[in-house]
Scaffold this motif. Structure first.
Motif, PDB file in Angstrom:
ATOM      1  N   ILE A  35      19.801  26.644 -34.985  1.00  0.00           N
ATOM      2  CA  ILE A  35      20.651  25.450 -34.868  1.00  0.00           C
ATOM      3  C   ILE A  35      19.958  24.385 -34.017  1.00  0.00           C
ATOM      4  CG2 ILE A  35      22.836  24.573 -33.950  1.00  0.00           C
ATOM      5  CD1 ILE A  35      24.064  27.324 -34.602  1.00  0.00           C
ATOM      6  N   LEU A  36      19.368  24.808 -32.906  1.00  0.00           N
ATOM      7  CA  LEU A  36      18.650  23.866 -32.045  1.00  0.00           C
ATOM      8  C   LEU A  36      17.467  23.244 -32.780  1.00  0.00           C
ATOM      9  CD1 LEU A  36      18.682  26.000 -28.779  1.00  0.00           C
ATOM     10  CD2 LEU A  36      19.847  23.804 -29.081  1.00  0.00           C
ATOM     11  N   GLY A  37      16.732  24.037 -33.540  1.00  0.00           N
ATOM     12  CA  GLY A  37      15.607  23.502 -34.297  1.00  0.00           C
ATOM     13  C   GLY A  37      16.040  22.508 -35.349  1.00  0.00           C
ATOM     14  N   GLY A  38      17.227  22.714 -35.918  1.00  0.00           N
ATOM     15  CA  GLY A  38      17.723  21.809 -36.951  1.00  0.00           C
ATOM     16  C   GLY A  38      17.992  20.402 -36.466  1.00  0.00           C
ATOM     17  N   THR A  39      18.126  20.226 -35.153  1.00  0.00           N
ATOM     18  CA  THR A  39      18.369  18.883 -34.608  1.00  0.00           C
ATOM     19  C   THR A  39      17.075  18.079 -34.476  1.00  0.00           C
ATOM     20  OG1 THR A  39      18.126  19.610 -32.296  1.00  0.00           O
ATOM     21  CG2 THR A  39      20.314  19.779 -33.283  1.00  0.00           C
ATOM     22  N   GLY A  40      15.931  18.688 -34.813  1.00  0.00           N
ATOM     23  CA  GLY A  40      14.650  18.037 -34.567  1.00  0.00           C
ATOM     24  C   GLY A  40      14.275  16.943 -35.535  1.00  0.00           C
ATOM     25  N   THR A  41      14.807  16.978 -36.756  1.00  0.00           N
ATOM     26  CA  THR A  41      14.493  15.953 -37.752  1.00  0.00           C
ATOM     27  C   THR A  41      15.738  15.620 -38.554  1.00  0.00           C
ATOM     28  OG1 THR A  41      13.936  17.499 -39.540  1.00  0.00           O
ATOM     29  CG2 THR A  41      12.159  16.910 -38.015  1.00  0.00           C
ATOM     30  N   LEU A  42      15.624  14.560 -39.326  1.00  0.00           N
ATOM     31  CA  LEU A  42      16.757  14.154 -40.158  1.00  0.00           C
ATOM     32  C   LEU A  42      17.068  15.186 -41.229  1.00  0.00           C
ATOM     33  CD1 LEU A  42      18.689  11.688 -40.552  1.00  0.00           C
ATOM     34  CD2 LEU A  42      17.122  10.912 -42.335  1.00  0.00           C
ATOM     35  N   ILE A  43      16.048  15.936 -41.689  1.00  0.00           N
ATOM     36  CA  ILE A  43      16.254  16.904 -42.768  1.00  0.00           C
ATOM     37  C   ILE A  43      16.483  18.309 -42.238  1.00  0.00           C
ATOM     38  CG2 ILE A  43      14.902  15.543 -44.399  1.00  0.00           C
ATOM     39  CD1 ILE A  43      12.574  17.479 -43.946  1.00  0.00           C
ATOM     40  N   GLY A  44      16.565  18.467 -40.916  1.00  0.00           N
ATOM     41  CA  GLY A  44      16.706  19.794 -40.336  1.00  0.00           C
ATOM     42  C   GLY A  44      18.037  20.448 -40.607  1.00  0.00           C
ATOM     43  N   THR A  45      19.068  19.668 -40.862  1.00  0.00           N
ATOM     44  CA  THR A  45      20.393  20.207 -41.136  1.00  0.00           C
ATOM     45  C   THR A  45      21.150  19.245 -42.031  1.00  0.00           C
ATOM     46  OG1 THR A  45      22.518  20.837 -40.141  1.00  0.00           O
ATOM     47  CG2 THR A  45      21.225  19.202 -38.974  1.00  0.00           C
ATOM     48  N   SER A  46      22.048  19.766 -42.821  1.00  0.00           N
ATOM     49  CA  SER A  46      22.837  18.917 -43.718  1.00  0.00           C
ATOM     50  C   SER A  46      23.698  17.937 -42.934  1.00  0.00           C
ATOM     51  CB  SER A  46      23.718  19.790 -44.615  1.00  0.00           C
ATOM     52  OG  SER A  46      24.602  20.593 -43.847  1.00  0.00           O
ATOM     53  N   THR A  47      24.070  18.292 -41.708  1.00  0.00           N
ATOM     54  CA  THR A  47      24.876  17.397 -40.877  1.00  0.00           C
ATOM     55  C   THR A  47      24.148  16.080 -40.630  1.00  0.00           C
ATOM     56  OG1 THR A  47      25.824  19.320 -39.761  1.00  0.00           O
ATOM     57  CG2 THR A  47      26.113  17.187 -38.699  1.00  0.00           C
ATOM     58  N   ASN A  48      22.877  16.163 -40.261  1.00  0.00           N
ATOM     59  CA  ASN A  48      22.100  14.951 -40.010  1.00  0.00           C
ATOM     60  C   ASN A  48      22.012  14.080 -41.255  1.00  0.00           C
ATOM     61  OD1 ASN A  48      21.690  16.046 -37.491  1.00  0.00           O
ATOM     62  ND2 ASN A  48      19.561  16.609 -37.842  1.00  0.00           N
ATOM     63  N   GLU A  51      13.334   9.867 -36.469  1.00  0.00           N
ATOM     64  CA  GLU A  51      13.951   8.993 -35.473  1.00  0.00           C
ATOM     65  C   GLU A  51      14.656   9.775 -34.368  1.00  0.00           C
ATOM     66  OE1 GLU A  51      17.255   5.366 -35.192  1.00  0.00           O
ATOM     67  OE2 GLU A  51      16.271   5.813 -37.100  1.00  0.00           O
ATOM     68  N   ILE A  52      15.229  10.906 -34.702  1.00  0.00           N
ATOM     69  CA  ILE A  52      15.961  11.690 -33.698  1.00  0.00           C
ATOM     70  C   ILE A  52      15.107  12.799 -33.095  1.00  0.00           C
ATOM     71  CG2 ILE A  52      18.197  11.232 -34.799  1.00  0.00           C
ATOM     72  CD1 ILE A  52      18.051  14.061 -35.987  1.00  0.00           C
ATOM     73  N   SER A  53      13.817  12.851 -33.440  1.00  0.00           N
ATOM     74  CA  SER A  53      12.978  13.983 -33.031  1.00  0.00           C
ATOM     75  C   SER A  53      12.756  14.042 -31.528  1.00  0.00           C
ATOM     76  CB  SER A  53      11.632  13.929 -33.761  1.00  0.00           C
ATOM     77  OG  SER A  53      11.811  14.077 -35.152  1.00  0.00           O
ATOM     78  N   GLY A  54      12.665  12.871 -30.866  1.00  0.00           N
ATOM     79  CA  GLY A  54      12.458  12.881 -29.418  1.00  0.00           C
ATOM     80  C   GLY A  54      13.591  13.574 -28.698  1.00  0.00           C
ATOM     81  N   LEU A  55      14.814  13.151 -28.998  1.00  0.00           N
ATOM     82  CA  LEU A  55      15.971  13.793 -28.387  1.00  0.00           C
ATOM     83  C   LEU A  55      16.103  15.233 -28.869  1.00  0.00           C
ATOM     84  CD1 LEU A  55      18.513  13.682 -26.655  1.00  0.00           C
ATOM     85  CD2 LEU A  55      19.743  12.728 -28.627  1.00  0.00           C
ATOM     86  N   GLY A  56      15.790  15.479 -30.146  1.00  0.00           N
ATOM     87  CA  GLY A  56      15.882  16.837 -30.684  1.00  0.00           C
ATOM     88  C   GLY A  56      14.956  17.801 -29.979  1.00  0.00           C
ATOM     89  N   SER A  58       3.896  24.746 -50.077  1.00  0.00           N
ATOM     90  CA  SER A  58       3.773  24.153 -48.741  1.00  0.00           C
ATOM     91  C   SER A  58       3.292  22.711 -48.835  1.00  0.00           C
ATOM     92  CB  SER A  58       2.797  24.981 -47.896  1.00  0.00           C
ATOM     93  OG  SER A  58       3.222  26.321 -47.787  1.00  0.00           O
ATOM     94  N   GLY A  59       2.355  22.455 -49.769  1.00  0.00           N
ATOM     95  CA  GLY A  59       1.860  21.091 -49.954  1.00  0.00           C
ATOM     96  C   GLY A  59       2.932  20.148 -50.447  1.00  0.00           C
ATOM     97  N   ILE A  60       3.780  20.616 -51.352  1.00  0.00           N
ATOM     98  CA  ILE A  60       4.870  19.780 -51.849  1.00  0.00           C
ATOM     99  C   ILE A  60       5.830  19.432 -50.722  1.00  0.00           C
ATOM    100  CG2 ILE A  60       6.913  19.773 -53.346  1.00  0.00           C
ATOM    101  CD1 ILE A  60       5.288  21.424 -55.355  1.00  0.00           C
ATOM    102  N   MET A  61       6.171  20.429 -49.907  1.00  0.00           N
ATOM    103  CA  MET A  61       7.062  20.174 -48.781  1.00  0.00           C
ATOM    104  C   MET A  61       6.438  19.184 -47.806  1.00  0.00           C
ATOM    105  SD  MET A  61      10.063  21.028 -47.700  1.00  0.00           S
ATOM    106  CE  MET A  61      11.017  20.730 -46.231  1.00  0.00           C
ATOM    107  N   LEU A  62       5.151  19.353 -47.511  1.00  0.00           N
ATOM    108  CA  LEU A  62       4.455  18.429 -46.613  1.00  0.00           C
ATOM    109  C   LEU A  62       4.430  17.031 -47.206  1.00  0.00           C
ATOM    110  CD1 LEU A  62       2.804  17.998 -44.033  1.00  0.00           C
ATOM    111  CD2 LEU A  62       0.753  18.632 -45.334  1.00  0.00           C
ATOM    112  N   GLY A  63       4.223  16.929 -48.519  1.00  0.00           N
ATOM    113  CA  GLY A  63       4.222  15.622 -49.177  1.00  0.00           C
ATOM    114  C   GLY A  63       5.566  14.917 -49.058  1.00  0.00           C
ATOM    115  N   VAL A  64       6.655  15.678 -49.194  1.00  0.00           N
ATOM    116  CA  VAL A  64       7.990  15.095 -49.047  1.00  0.00           C
ATOM    117  C   VAL A  64       8.172  14.526 -47.637  1.00  0.00           C
ATOM    118  CG1 VAL A  64      10.462  15.648 -48.951  1.00  0.00           C
ATOM    119  CG2 VAL A  64       9.056  16.524 -50.824  1.00  0.00           C
ATOM    120  N   ILE A  65       7.761  15.314 -46.647  1.00  0.00           N
ATOM    121  CA  ILE A  65       7.928  14.888 -45.252  1.00  0.00           C
ATOM    122  C   ILE A  65       7.113  13.624 -44.970  1.00  0.00           C
ATOM    123  CG2 ILE A  65       7.491  15.550 -42.856  1.00  0.00           C
ATOM    124  CD1 ILE A  65       7.995  18.474 -43.777  1.00  0.00           C
TER     125      ILE A  65
END
Length: 599
Positions: free
Chosen positions: A148-161, A180-185, A411-418
């Motif tokens: 749960i804590l890790g999910g707050t690190g990026t916009l795509i980390g959780t469906s809530t974000n 944008e929220i990674s610093g606080l995350g 893994s490359g596809i996921m990295l490309g999306v990010i």
């Protein structure tokens, strides 16, 4: 009553009814939300235009695409490889184990849906604890909390974000960047890990799981079969009453054939043996030798010793722990009536629920999401069971052979999306959709598997709550609430209001569902900010983090529910460990959010 007033109060009534159904669990949450939206459509509160706007929201599409991308990484073995490496990296000391777990789980959860991360790591941690002599209850709550804590690190980390960002964008707010929220995350995750490392580990209980019901010695079991001879002294005896076929109240027999057909209409605990019955059973080497030497029974298969004559040949029987999944067809059915033995060829040896290992009378227990069953049967039957959605196995991560040749591609596809989303080349919704399509086209995941891995109940819940949220907006309900909040708290300033918003989101998440809370509160806080004449972004971020901070109960977040049964926890364990963490993170959020996003 004026029509506008009628629609306003009807919307509030529907909202109250939906929340009540959520808490009482009278209906599945997605069905409750869709019914609420349906009432508002029939009553004319939502017209064709509003319904079209609900289903054109990009957030559910993005979440669905992220499910597919997560599935491709799981299917190709990327996550499994990391999970297996955990055992060699973790060592044996609790501080090191917790640190390695955090270093793996939190970064994964920042980019993947945290539910599959927890599901993959559950069997790994269970096996690790058995080998290391640790109690699983010392690690499973940290697993859920770290995800749960890790999910707050990026916009795509959780469906809530993603949901909060999507609703805010539809309200005219500036789109959120993926980092944008990674610093606080990152600060959030560090503080949370520090709490678990220094305080949480001391509060975690040392509890037995359901697998502790198995003897520690002589646990290897083998599958074989015997035929009841003509004139056998066992004919006419009850199966469960014969000590030859029982082991501490657990029947060794998992299947009986009579006249060439499997006996399905008689429960094993009521079966009376007859001549020529064929009994399929699992037993240890010692038990198998006793059965083989019993008068009146003939072994169906030859059970000669192995090369070193120390153990018999046969099909090895495994004992696995399995959680009842959220979409299981067994929900609400008793074990006796569920047909588990008939459908899967395995037997239920015990049940764990809410911190209690249920041994006696469990056959009449009605199954619920999160219940942990101790299942015993031959390996080939367990493989068939793994392909169903009724259970989540805790003893092995996946029975499907991973497509290891595709691991770098996935893994490359996921990295490309990010990277595409991070550099603004495409909106996150478009990037995720393209990535999901590429994952399917390149066979990182099959189309059928992609459909199965999408949590459709979550998407339907989101659409239903988006409809109710839209009704709150057009009837003026959101504005009415915001005016009341501002009127009551305007003298305390925006920081105090932000603190109240965060704690409200956090508390509602514990008893309802984080996605519903995110959808409903986001328009309200934007209206509050407009009334105060300040930037809405700090309030929006407070919803993101508050609705994700679900540590107080085992029902507020799906990963908490998974570990609840698996770890042998009680409801109070989450309160004892989660309440200080909720309060600590509340203070961190109230202090830092205005510094990252000034009013």
């Amino acid at each position: 009553m004026p029509m506008d007033a009628f629609q306003l109060w009807l919307t509030f009534g529907v909202l109250a009814a939906v929340f009540l159904c959520f808490m009482k669990e009278w209906l599945p949450t997605e069905l409750t939300a869709l019914c609420g939206m349906g009432v508002l459509v029939v009553a004319g509160v939502l017209g064709e235009k509003e319904v079209s706007e609900v289903f054109s929201n990009s957030a559910p599409l993005t979440i669905g695409a992220m499910f597919v991308l997560s599935s491709s990484l799981t299917r190709t073995g990327a996550i499994d490889w990391i999970a297996v490496k955990f055992s060699s990296w973790a060592g044996t000391s609790m501080p090191r184990v917790l640190t390695v777990l955090a270093l793996i789980v939190m970064p994964l959860s920042a980019f993947l849906n945290n539910t599959p991360v927890v599901v993959v790591f559950l069997p790994v941690l269970m096996a690790f604890c058995r080998q290391a002599g640790m109690k699983a209850s010392k690690l499973l709550i940290p697993l859920s909390f770290l995800s749960i804590l890790g999910g707050t690190g990026t916009l795509i980390g959780t469906s809530t974000n993603l949901l909060v960002a999507g609703v805010a964008k539809s309200q005219g707010q500036q789109p959120f960047g993926i980092f944008e929220i990674s610093g606080l995350g990152a600060i959030y995750a560090l503080v949370g890990f520090g709490y678990l490392f220094l305080v949480g580990v001391r509060l975690l209980p040392a509890r037995d799981t359901v697998s502790s019901l198995i003897d520690a010695e002589d646990t290897r079991k083998f599958c074989s079969a015997v035929v009841v001879d003509d004139d056998s002294p066992l004919a006419g005896e009850r199966l469960v009453g014969n000590p030859l076929f029982s082991d501490r109240k657990r029947t060794l027999v998992y299947e009986v054939a009579r006249h060439g057909r499997r006996v399905e209409d008689i429960p094993l605990d009521a079966l009376v043996l007859q001549e020529r019955d064929t009994l399929w059973f699992r037993a240890t080497a010692k038990q198998l030798a006793e059965i083989q030497a019993t008068k009146g029974l003939t072994m169906l298969h030859e059970t000669v010793g192995s090369a070193n004559d120390e153990e018999p040949q046969g099909t090895q029987v495994k004992t696995v722990e399995a959680i009842i999944g959220p979409r299981s067809s067994l929900l609400g059915r008793s074990i006796r009536d569920s047909g588990i033995r008939r459908r899967y060829g395995v037997v239920v040896a015990a049940v764990h629920r809410r911190g209690v290992n249920v041994r006696a009378g469990y056959q009449d227990l009605r199954l619920a999401f999160g219940d942990t069953l101790l299942l015993e049967g031959p390996v080939h039957n367990l493989i068939r069971l793994k392909q169903e959605e009724d259970f989540l196995s805790l003893n092995e991560s996946s029975i499907s052979l991973p497509r290891k040749s595709k691991v770098f591609l996935a893994s490359g596809i996921m990295l490309g999306v990010i990277l595409t989303a991070a550099f603004g080349l495409l909106p996150i919704s478009s990037a995720a959709l393209v990535g999901a399509v590429l994952s399917i086209v390149t066979r990182c995941v099959d189309l059928r598997e992609a459909y199965e891995r999408i949590e459709w109940n979550i998407l339907f819940l989101i659409y239903g709550m988006l409809g109710i949220g839209k009704a709150m907006e057009i009837t003026g309900g959101a504005e009415w609430i915001s005016q009341g909040v501002v009127g009551a708290m305007k003298d305390f300033g925006p920081v105090a209001i932000l603190a109240g918003i965060y704690i409200l989101a956090s508390l509602l998440t514990e008893v309802v569902t984080n996605n519903a809370v995110a959808i409903l509160l986001t328009p309200v806080v934007i209206s509050i900010a407009d009334s105060l004449g300040v930037d809405a972004r700090p309030f929006i971020v407070a919803i993101m983090f508050g609705a994700s901070a679900s540590f107080l109960t085992p029902i507020g977040y799906q990963t908490n529910t998974y570990v609840y049964g698996a770890g042998g926890y009680r409801f109070g364990d989450f309160v004892k460990i989660g309440l200080p963490l909720n309060l600590l993170l509340w203070g961190v959020a109230v202090w830092l959010i205005p510094r990252f996003w000034p009013f």
